[in-house]
Design a protein around this motif. Structure first.
Motif, mmCIF file in Angstrom:
data_model
loop_
_atom_site.group_PDB
_atom_site.id
_atom_site.type_symbol
_atom_site.label_atom_id
_atom_site.label_comp_id
_atom_site.label_asym_id
_atom_site.label_seq_id
_atom_site.Cartn_x
_atom_site.Cartn_y
_atom_site.Cartn_z
ATOM 1 N N VAL A 1 12.654 3.054 -7.433
ATOM 2 C CA VAL A 1 13.455 4.269 -7.525
ATOM 3 C C VAL A 1 12.814 5.431 -6.772
ATOM 4 O O VAL A 1 13.426 6.011 -5.874
ATOM 5 N N ALA A 2 11.594 5.782 -7.121
ATOM 6 C CA ALA A 2 11.024 7.049 -6.661
ATOM 7 C C ALA A 2 9.937 6.926 -5.604
ATOM 8 O O ALA A 2 9.410 7.941 -5.161
ATOM 9 N N GLY A 3 9.612 5.730 -5.198
ATOM 10 C CA GLY A 3 8.544 5.567 -4.210
ATOM 11 C C GLY A 3 8.773 6.392 -2.957
ATOM 12 O O GLY A 3 7.882 7.113 -2.488
ATOM 13 N N SER A 4 9.954 6.322 -2.401
ATOM 14 C CA SER A 4 10.243 7.082 -1.178
ATOM 15 C C SER A 4 10.313 8.583 -1.468
ATOM 16 O O SER A 4 9.970 9.394 -0.608
ATOM 17 N N PHE A 5 10.732 8.964 -2.672
ATOM 18 C CA PHE A 5 10.766 10.376 -3.043
ATOM 19 C C PHE A 5 9.369 10.986 -2.934
ATOM 20 O O PHE A 5 9.177 12.030 -2.317
ATOM 21 N N TYR A 6 8.381 10.316 -3.524
ATOM 22 C CA TYR A 6 7.009 10.822 -3.475
ATOM 23 C C TYR A 6 6.447 10.729 -2.060
ATOM 24 O O TYR A 6 5.801 11.658 -1.580
ATOM 25 N N ARG A 7 6.676 9.633 -1.401
ATOM 26 C CA ARG A 7 6.157 9.431 -0.044
ATOM 27 C C ARG A 7 6.704 10.485 0.919
ATOM 28 O O ARG A 7 5.966 11.048 1.721
ATOM 29 N N ASP A 8 7.994 10.788 0.815
ATOM 30 C CA ASP A 8 8.612 11.780 1.701
ATOM 31 C C ASP A 8 8.045 13.178 1.472
ATOM 32 O O ASP A 8 7.982 13.978 2.403
ATOM 33 N N ARG A 9 7.642 13.490 0.263
ATOM 34 C CA ARG A 9 7.185 14.842 -0.051
ATOM 35 C C ARG A 9 5.669 14.989 -0.090
ATOM 36 O O ARG A 9 5.150 16.090 0.054
#
Length: 132
Positions: A25-33
Motif C-alpha cells: 500500500v504505502a511503500g511508494s508513498f514513503y519512497r516518493d516523499r
C-alpha cells in the motif's frame, strides 16, 4: 502463559498488517516523499528489534489492561492511544529536526500507527481471551 499468548497473537497481527501496508500500500508513498532519506536496503535486525519491543508495549499498555477488565474496548482505546503517542513522538521529532521532512508523511504515518496499533491490540486481546 497469557502474556506469551498475548505477545504472539499481537505480534502476528501487527507484523502481518504492517507488512501489507509497507509492501503493498504505502511503500511508494514513503519512497516518493523520503527517497533521499531512505536507506538502500532495510536493516532487518533493527526492524526486527522495533517489532519485538513495540509489541511488548502494546501488550503491556493495551492488551493486558483489557484482559484484566474483560473489555475489548479497553484494548482498542489503549491501543489507539499507545499507537498515537508512539508514532507521534517519532514523526513530530522528525518534523522538528530533519530538513525537508514532509508534513504529509507525519499525518499519514501517525494515522497509520494509531490505527494499526489499535487494531493489533484489539485482535491480540480477542485471540488471547480464547486461550486463557
Amino acid at each position: 502463559m497469557s502474556y506469551v499468548i498475548a505477545y504472539l497473537a499481537t505480534a502476528v497481527v501487527f507484523f502481518g498488517i504492517d507488512y501489507v501496508w509497507l509492501t503493498r500500500v504505502a511503500g511508494s508513498f514513503y519512497r516518493d516523499r523520503l527517497g533521499a532519506l531512505m536507506a538502500d536496503e532495510v536493516n532487518f535486525p533493527v526492524a526486527g528489534a522495533f517489532y519485538a519491543v513495540y509489541v511488548v508495549g502494546i501488550v503491556i499498555f493495551a492488551v493486558s489492561p483489557a484482559l484484566k477488565s474483560g473489555q475489548w474496548q479497553d484494548a482498542l482505546i489503549y491501543g489507539l492511544l499507545f499507537g498515537f503517542f508512539a508514532y507521534a513522538t517519532y514523526d513530530f521529532t522528525n518534523l522538528a529536526t530533519l530538513r525537508d521532512w514532509p508534513v504529509v508523511v507525519t499525518l499519514v504515518d501517525v494515522t497509520w500507527g494509531t490505527t494499526v496499533t489499535g487494531v493489533s491490540a484489539w485482535a491480540g486481546y480477542m485471540i488471547t481471551r480464547q486461550f486463557v
